[in-house]
Write a protein that holds these residues in place. Sequence first.
Motif, PDB file in Angstrom:
ATOM      1  N   ARG A 139       0.841  -1.193   0.000  1.00  0.00           N
ATOM      2  CA  ARG A 139       0.000   0.000   0.000  1.00  0.00           C
ATOM      3  C   ARG A 139       0.877   1.244   0.000  1.00  0.00           C
ATOM      4  NH1 ARG A 139      -5.411  -0.923  -0.824  1.00  0.00           N
ATOM      5  NH2 ARG A 139      -6.007  -2.803   0.270  1.00  0.00           N
ATOM      6  N   PRO A 140       0.480   2.266  -0.737  1.00  0.00           N
ATOM      7  CA  PRO A 140       1.268   3.507  -0.705  1.00  0.00           C
ATOM      8  C   PRO A 140       1.134   4.182   0.664  1.00  0.00           C
ATOM      9  CG  PRO A 140      -0.724   3.806  -2.013  1.00  0.00           C
ATOM     10  CD  PRO A 140      -0.657   2.352  -1.645  1.00  0.00           C
ATOM     11  N   GLN A 141       2.209   4.791   1.095  1.00  0.00           N
ATOM     12  CA  GLN A 141       2.198   5.499   2.366  1.00  0.00           C
ATOM     13  C   GLN A 141       1.602   6.880   2.154  1.00  0.00           C
ATOM     14  OE1 GLN A 141       3.093   4.115   5.274  1.00  0.00           O
ATOM     15  NE2 GLN A 141       3.464   2.221   4.142  1.00  0.00           N
ATOM     16  N   CYS A 142       0.515   7.176   2.819  1.00  0.00           N
ATOM     17  CA  CYS A 142      -0.171   8.460   2.669  1.00  0.00           C
ATOM     18  C   CYS A 142       0.291   9.421   3.742  1.00  0.00           C
ATOM     19  CB  CYS A 142      -1.688   8.277   2.781  1.00  0.00           C
ATOM     20  SG  CYS A 142      -2.362   7.254   1.481  1.00  0.00           S
ATOM     21  N   VAL A 143       0.537  10.631   3.355  1.00  0.00           N
ATOM     22  CA  VAL A 143       0.893  11.690   4.288  1.00  0.00           C
ATOM     23  C   VAL A 143      -0.204  12.733   4.219  1.00  0.00           C
ATOM     24  CG1 VAL A 143       2.579  13.459   4.854  1.00  0.00           C
ATOM     25  CG2 VAL A 143       3.329  11.266   3.914  1.00  0.00           C
ATOM     26  N   TYR A 144      -0.841  12.977   5.341  1.00  0.00           N
ATOM     27  CA  TYR A 144      -1.930  13.940   5.397  1.00  0.00           C
ATOM     28  C   TYR A 144      -1.400  15.253   5.951  1.00  0.00           C
ATOM     29  CZ  TYR A 144      -4.860   9.869   4.754  1.00  0.00           C
ATOM     30  OH  TYR A 144      -5.436   8.740   4.258  1.00  0.00           O
ATOM     31  N   GLU A 145      -1.646  16.326   5.199  1.00  0.00           N
ATOM     32  CA  GLU A 145      -1.216  17.642   5.640  1.00  0.00           C
ATOM     33  C   GLU A 145      -2.419  18.367   6.216  1.00  0.00           C
ATOM     34  OE1 GLU A 145       0.735  19.790   2.580  1.00  0.00           O
ATOM     35  OE2 GLU A 145       2.062  18.131   2.080  1.00  0.00           O
ATOM     36  N   SER A 146      -2.221  18.948   7.356  1.00  0.00           N
ATOM     37  CA  SER A 146      -3.328  19.699   7.951  1.00  0.00           C
ATOM     38  C   SER A 146      -3.202  21.163   7.525  1.00  0.00           C
ATOM     39  CB  SER A 146      -3.293  19.589   9.471  1.00  0.00           C
ATOM     40  OG  SER A 146      -2.100  20.149   9.961  1.00  0.00           O
ATOM     41  N   SER A 147      -4.318  21.743   7.199  1.00  0.00           N
ATOM     42  CA  SER A 147      -4.319  23.161   6.832  1.00  0.00           C
ATOM     43  C   SER A 147      -5.431  23.837   7.616  1.00  0.00           C
ATOM     44  CB  SER A 147      -4.544  23.330   5.326  1.00  0.00           C
ATOM     45  OG  SER A 147      -5.805  22.808   4.970  1.00  0.00           O
ATOM     46  N   ASP A 148      -5.261  25.095   7.840  1.00  0.00           N
ATOM     47  CA  ASP A 148      -6.249  25.856   8.593  1.00  0.00           C
ATOM     48  C   ASP A 148      -7.425  26.148   7.668  1.00  0.00           C
ATOM     49  OD1 ASP A 148      -7.464  27.199  10.590  1.00  0.00           O
ATOM     50  OD2 ASP A 148      -6.200  28.995  10.460  1.00  0.00           O
ATOM     51  N   SER A 149      -8.576  25.602   7.987  1.00  0.00           N
ATOM     52  CA  SER A 149      -9.737  25.749   7.103  1.00  0.00           C
ATOM     53  C   SER A 149     -10.281  27.178   7.106  1.00  0.00           C
ATOM     54  CB  SER A 149     -10.832  24.763   7.509  1.00  0.00           C
ATOM     55  OG  SER A 149     -11.239  25.020   8.831  1.00  0.00           O
TER      56      SER A 149
END
Length: 165
Positions: free
Chosen positions: A140-150
């Motif tokens: 499985r590809p390694q996913c990196v989630y970036e948090s941004s200020d909504s």
Amino acid sequence: MSKATKRKHVTKEVLDRYVLPEENQRIVKVLGGRGNNLHEIETPQGETYLVSMPTKFRKNVWIKRGDFVLIQPIEEGEKVKAEIFAILYADQIKYIQSQGKWPKEFDPEQAVSANVEPDSSSNDSDDSSGNDDLFVNTNRPQCVYESSDSSENSESDSSENEAKK
């Protein structure tokens, strides 16, 4: 004996049995599976050859690249020179090391001094929970989630909409 009962007993035996290598047995490292219940191994001296998995382990216990096993030599093979006697897990390896029977070529300290990362460590910083033995699916590809200020995104979107009017 049913398949489920056999699987339960074989799995319990593999996990709970603490064995020390006898005179004719050796501890080796698995390099990979070669199909048809054959595995390529490496001895502490660097020799590589094939070993077979006994019938009782087949479809009940799996081994992967980098695992350690205890083998017993067989006389009738040219390419297949031994049979797996026991599969060694972390607790069993610690027991063998405490008894002084572990080959020094497989010591994790030597792997670090040779600039090679030992098999039991991982790159995660949250190792303290004891999840070292958990399986990680490398397919499985390694996913990196970036948090941004909504709130910043919604303000910029609304200002762009007002400018278009």
